[in-house]
Motif scaffolding. Structure first.
Motif, short mmCIF file in Angstrom:
data_model
loop_
_atom_site.label_atom_id
_atom_site.label_comp_id
_atom_site.label_asym_id
_atom_site.label_seq_id
_atom_site.Cartn_x
_atom_site.Cartn_y
_atom_site.Cartn_z
N LYS A 89 7.59 12.14 -2.72
CA LYS A 89 6.90 11.30 -1.81
C LYS A 89 6.99 10.61 -0.88
O LYS A 89 7.17 10.42 0.26
CB LYS A 89 5.56 10.53 -2.74
CG LYS A 89 5.32 11.83 -3.81
CD LYS A 89 4.15 12.45 -3.13
CE LYS A 89 3.24 13.53 -3.77
NZ LYS A 89 3.50 13.43 -5.02
N LYS A 90 8.24 10.21 -0.92
CA LYS A 90 9.06 9.57 -0.25
C LYS A 90 9.78 9.69 0.59
O LYS A 90 10.23 8.77 1.37
CB LYS A 90 10.75 7.76 -0.92
CG LYS A 90 9.36 6.36 -1.98
CD LYS A 90 10.34 6.57 -2.57
CE LYS A 90 9.91 5.20 -2.93
NZ LYS A 90 11.15 4.10 -4.08
N ASP A 117 -7.90 11.82 0.27
CA ASP A 117 -8.04 11.47 -1.23
C ASP A 117 -6.46 11.86 -1.44
O ASP A 117 -5.98 10.98 -1.83
CB ASP A 117 -8.15 12.08 -1.94
CG ASP A 117 -8.50 11.72 -3.82
OD1 ASP A 117 -8.97 10.14 -3.86
OD2 ASP A 117 -8.12 11.95 -4.59
N ALA A 118 -5.87 13.25 -1.25
CA ALA A 118 -4.37 13.30 -1.53
C ALA A 118 -3.55 12.86 -0.56
O ALA A 118 -2.44 12.49 -1.46
CB ALA A 118 -4.07 15.16 -1.56
N TYR A 150 2.86 15.11 6.89
CA TYR A 150 1.56 13.58 7.12
C TYR A 150 0.88 13.25 8.27
O TYR A 150 -0.15 13.31 8.17
CB TYR A 150 2.73 12.09 6.94
CG TYR A 150 1.92 11.13 6.60
CD1 TYR A 150 1.40 11.19 5.84
CD2 TYR A 150 1.79 10.42 7.78
CE1 TYR A 150 1.30 9.36 4.79
CE2 TYR A 150 1.22 8.86 7.53
CZ TYR A 150 0.35 8.52 6.21
OH TYR A 150 0.15 8.03 5.95
N ASN A 166 -0.59 16.69 -3.56
CA ASN A 166 -0.53 16.10 -4.29
C ASN A 166 0.81 16.75 -4.91
O ASN A 166 1.66 16.21 -6.12
CB ASN A 166 -1.49 16.87 -5.29
CG ASN A 166 -2.80 16.18 -5.04
OD1 ASN A 166 -2.90 14.82 -3.99
ND2 ASN A 166 -4.29 16.58 -5.50
N TRP A 224 -9.64 4.97 6.18
CA TRP A 224 -9.97 5.09 4.41
C TRP A 224 -11.40 3.94 5.29
O TRP A 224 -12.02 4.92 4.01
CB TRP A 224 -8.57 4.74 3.89
CG TRP A 224 -7.53 5.39 4.52
CD1 TRP A 224 -6.60 4.44 5.07
CD2 TRP A 224 -6.83 6.24 4.50
NE1 TRP A 224 -5.44 5.82 4.83
CE2 TRP A 224 -5.51 6.54 4.85
CE3 TRP A 224 -7.90 7.68 4.12
CZ2 TRP A 224 -5.47 7.68 4.65
CZ3 TRP A 224 -7.41 8.89 4.14
CH2 TRP A 224 -5.86 8.72 4.42
N LYS A 242 -4.00 20.09 0.31
CA LYS A 242 -4.34 19.44 -0.50
C LYS A 242 -3.45 19.34 -2.00
O LYS A 242 -2.40 18.60 -2.69
CB LYS A 242 -5.91 19.81 -1.50
CG LYS A 242 -6.60 18.99 -2.74
CD LYS A 242 -7.10 19.34 -3.65
CE LYS A 242 -7.35 18.20 -4.69
NZ LYS A 242 -8.48 18.67 -4.94
N LYS A 251 -3.83 9.30 0.65
CA LYS A 251 -3.64 8.37 0.47
C LYS A 251 -2.23 7.79 -0.69
O LYS A 251 -1.38 6.84 -0.62
CB LYS A 251 -5.24 7.73 -0.11
CG LYS A 251 -6.03 7.71 0.74
CD LYS A 251 -6.82 6.93 0.27
CE LYS A 251 -7.65 7.28 -0.99
NZ LYS A 251 -9.07 6.59 -1.14
N GLY A 252 -1.97 9.15 -0.90
CA GLY A 252 -0.78 8.46 -2.08
C GLY A 252 0.58 9.18 -1.28
O GLY A 252 1.14 8.40 -2.62
N ILE A 253 0.42 9.47 -0.76
CA ILE A 253 1.54 9.68 0.03
C ILE A 253 1.92 8.27 0.93
O ILE A 253 1.17 7.94 1.89
CB ILE A 253 1.67 10.89 1.09
CG1 ILE A 253 1.06 12.27 0.09
CG2 ILE A 253 2.73 10.84 2.29
CD1 ILE A 253 1.72 12.51 -0.58
#
Length: 278
Positions: free
Chosen positions: A68-69, A204-205, A76, A63, A245, A59, A207-209
């Motif tokens: 992130k890109k 949850d973490a 991933y 985060n 998701w 996690k 989804k931000g990637i």
């Protein structure tokens, strides 16, 4: 790429480094712990700090990764695969819980039937033999024979009568208590807690990637395959399968967990079922 952050346990000033290889190794360890065929499995989430630390490392990596890109595609894919695997296992657990509930209901019903047969045999009802004949569809041969012994005994003081009575009463008690089913349900609940923990923390973490891009040619191929699959699904089914998701959000992690933790009170039998944990 390596990521540094303070270690939560031990010496506060010590900093640790988590590399891509280490995270992939941790994800593999997590997957083994939740594999139902693995010898070493997660047993009790609340008491397993090692499991929680593994999840926390993944996690935190997700985060706190700075760019992130440019997130590693291998991590991933591994993290996404872990969440999907955990979600599938959670669904299987839910099905198994439902099967156990049905079996518990059947056992309680059998206990009631067996009590009635015992009473008929003890009281020498006119149709007690016919009742035993019909009961062959519900009970094993040894139970039928034992009830026959009770029905044929002229008195209630013989050793055969008392032995047979003890056996039938023990079987009734086992059916009412459903001890083995309660143990199985508790074990599955513990696994489901661990699986939902993965879904809540890692998904949850993740989804931000953004989905990593591994080359224009490969992306084009994946898009073409996805398009063909989508067309096939739309043409052959009434409803498109929810995304990972959506599956997590709709019920697999939230609603179903609430369902699982409330099932123990679905059936009520005075002084028969243990209260259970959770």
């Amino acid at each position: 790429m390596s990521i540094f952050w303070p270690r939560r346990a031990g010496i506060v000033n010590v900093r640790m480094v988590i590399t891509e290889e280490k995270i992939l190794s941790n994800i593999d360890k997590i997957q083994k712990l939740i594999n139902p065929n693995s010898k070493k499995q997660i047993i009790q989430l609340d008491d397993d700090a090692y499991f929680k630390d593994l999840i926390d490392s993944v996690k935190t990596y997700l985060n706190e990764y700075p760019k992130k890109k440019n997130f590693p595609a291998s991590v991933y894919k591994a993290a996404y695969g872990l969440v999907e695997y955990a979600t599938n296992q959670f669904e299987e657990n839910t099905k198994r819980i439902e099967e156990l509930i049905i079996q518990r209901e059947k056992n309680i019903d059998l206990a009631v039937k067996l009590k009635g047969l015992l009473e008929a045999a003890e009281e020498k009802n006119k149709d007690w033999k016919e009742q035993l004949k019909d009961a062959e569809n519900y009970f094993q041969e040894d139970i039928i024979e034992t009830l026959g012994i009770i029905g044929r005994c002229k008195g209630k003081t013989s050793q055969n009568y008392n032995d047979a009575l003890k056996l039938i009463n023990a079987r009734i008690s086992n059916l009412e208590s459903n001890l083995h089913i309660e143990i199985d349900m508790e074990r599955i609940e513990d696994r489901s807690k661990a699986l939902s923990y993965i879904g809540i923390e890692v998904a949850d973490a993740l989804k931000g990637i953004p989905t990593p891009v591994e080359g224009e040619e490969q992306v084009a191929q994946e898009q073409e395959v996805a398009k063909e699959q989508q067309e096939y699904v739309q043409n052959t089914t009434f409803e498109v399968k929810p995304s990972l998701w959506q599956r997590i959000k709709q019920s697999k992690i939230v609603r179903t967990m609430s369902y699982i933790f409330k099932i123990k009170v679905k059936l009520e039998l005075p002084n028969a079922l243990p209260e259970g944990r959770g």
